[in-house]
Write a protein that holds these residues in place. Sequence first.
Motif, PDB file in Angstrom:
ATOM      1  N   ARG A  35       0.838  -1.198   0.000  1.00 32.45           N
ATOM      2  CA  ARG A  35       0.000   0.000   0.000  1.00 32.45           C
ATOM      3  C   ARG A  35       0.878   1.256   0.000  1.00 32.45           C
ATOM      4  O   ARG A  35       1.519   1.582   0.993  1.00 32.45           O
ATOM      5  N   SER A  36       0.915   1.972  -1.098  1.00 28.57           N
ATOM      6  CA  SER A  36       1.771   3.152  -1.228  1.00 28.57           C
ATOM      7  C   SER A  36       1.188   4.338  -0.462  1.00 28.57           C
ATOM      8  O   SER A  36      -0.029   4.486  -0.337  1.00 28.57           O
ATOM      9  N   ASP A  39       0.665  10.150  -3.096  1.00 31.23           N
ATOM     10  CA  ASP A  39      -0.611  10.562  -3.684  1.00 31.23           C
ATOM     11  C   ASP A  39      -0.480  12.018  -4.138  1.00 31.23           C
ATOM     12  O   ASP A  39       0.593  12.625  -4.017  1.00 31.23           O
ATOM     13  N   TYR A  40      -1.570  12.580  -4.626  1.00 30.13           N
ATOM     14  CA  TYR A  40      -1.569  13.993  -4.971  1.00 30.13           C
ATOM     15  C   TYR A  40      -1.449  14.835  -3.705  1.00 30.13           C
ATOM     16  O   TYR A  40      -2.007  14.496  -2.663  1.00 30.13           O
ATOM     17  N   GLN A  42      -2.146  17.391  -0.935  1.00 25.73           N
ATOM     18  CA  GLN A  42      -3.408  17.888  -0.412  1.00 25.73           C
ATOM     19  C   GLN A  42      -3.236  19.066   0.546  1.00 25.73           C
ATOM     20  O   GLN A  42      -4.095  19.935   0.625  1.00 25.73           O
ATOM     21  N   PHE A  53       2.887  15.429  -6.757  1.00 23.63           N
ATOM     22  CA  PHE A  53       2.824  14.261  -5.888  1.00 23.63           C
ATOM     23  C   PHE A  53       3.668  14.431  -4.631  1.00 23.63           C
ATOM     24  O   PHE A  53       4.687  15.131  -4.627  1.00 23.63           O
ATOM     25  N   ASP A 233      -0.597   7.772 -12.507  1.00 25.77           N
ATOM     26  CA  ASP A 233      -0.979   7.213 -11.213  1.00 25.77           C
ATOM     27  C   ASP A 233       0.096   7.523 -10.173  1.00 25.77           C
ATOM     28  O   ASP A 233       1.235   7.089 -10.312  1.00 25.77           O
ATOM     29  N   PRO A 234      -0.222   8.286  -9.102  1.00 23.57           N
ATOM     30  CA  PRO A 234       0.807   8.663  -8.125  1.00 23.57           C
ATOM     31  C   PRO A 234       1.472   7.470  -7.450  1.00 23.57           C
ATOM     32  O   PRO A 234       2.659   7.536  -7.109  1.00 23.57           O
ATOM     33  N   SER A 235       0.739   6.382  -7.249  1.00 27.14           N
ATOM     34  CA  SER A 235       1.323   5.223  -6.576  1.00 27.14           C
ATOM     35  C   SER A 235       2.376   4.520  -7.428  1.00 27.14           C
ATOM     36  O   SER A 235       3.126   3.683  -6.931  1.00 27.14           O
TER      37      SER A 235
END
Length: 429
Positions: A35-36, A39-40, A42, A53, A233-235
Amino acid sequence: MAGCDGIRAVVTGVGVVSPIGIGKDRFWDSLMQNRSGIDYLQSIASDDLPSPFAAEVRDFDPATMLRDRKFVKVMSRDMQLGAASANLAMKDAAIKRGDIDPYRLGVVYGAGRMTTHPAELLAGVQASTDESNHFSMTRWGEGGMGRVAPLWLLRQLPNMPACHISIDHNAAGPNNTITCRDASALLALGEAVRVIEAGRADAMIVGACSSNIHPVDIAKFHKFEGLSKRNDDPSRVCRPFDFERDGAVVGEGAATFVVESYEHARRRGADIYAEVLGIGAGCDGKGYANESAGLGLVRAIESTVRRAQIRPDELGHINAQGKSTQADDIVESRAYNRSLGDCVLKVPVTAMKSFIGHFDAGAGAVELAGTLLSLKNGEVPATLNYEIPDPRCRLNVVQEGPQKLKSRTALSVNRTAMGQSAAAVLRAV
């Protein structure tokens, strides 16, 4: 490795505040589930930044994780993460205030540069601006300086995490701060082990913290080390040792460890994660020939393996720096092959920045937590996004994981962009 009087150093507590989980259990579960934490962005706007990212620590409420919520206003994000992870580590080690003679409990902590936010100085600058919109030193002295919070500087000093942690846990023993970026956590561990071996303390609180979720830090990382330019995809962005890797991803986090003499830990019935067998350090030095060969990392690995008195083929896995830049991953791979020989091709290699990103001193500490939990649980996590092996990186990268360990002895490594390197060998007890 034991000191001159046969004193052995062991790790008895682990506390983690990371982009893939707060607390060792959530952190380990994310590693096992691939599970990475990338992400973007925030917490800040990313429109004008070189990358959208980051690996941010979500659901972190410092007011509930620190000893006193009033300290939050004088602590930067880095300090909050570090102090919270230290609280988790001491709880994990089952040590309460007063359990250890304060003068026999010390702190060695790693930290990076803590960037100030422009808003913290805005009122002072506005009060010092004249009618022509120019900064006036006279106005600064008369009233502008007084608009800056008196304790503002305490949020920027890298020695403050060690100060807060020592106060929180009444640790009046040896105290120091290490500011060697990625290598800080392992160097702090090395100093703490030497303190214990010399009989100057029974236990040490060790770790590192940093947060690079800041426009200045993100721009700096991109300029000097190179951030990934991918925008899918950020992951899937961070790809250590993969042929298509194109840069790092910034992040934040902290990890703290309780290190004790083996006899002290045994007397109080503590659970032990691992024994520290050896720690070494080195620096590439000046010049392309040194830098491209990673001689500092070679010397660090050779030194720690020699101190640990093990053979390279006894290593169960390597926890690599794995920054995910083209140049750094090649240099690191060459250093492993040069220092460990052909047997490195059989040793599983994991790179946890594919989960947590790259964030200076704190990243090395979180990776060390991963090493300790791997030894404790007998499994090594995969390296995310390792899909196309790079023939220039001749390593046995864990592609699909987790993978069962054949030996519970590990090598944990960190190397800075300037070539400062550190390596540690640990073995499950």
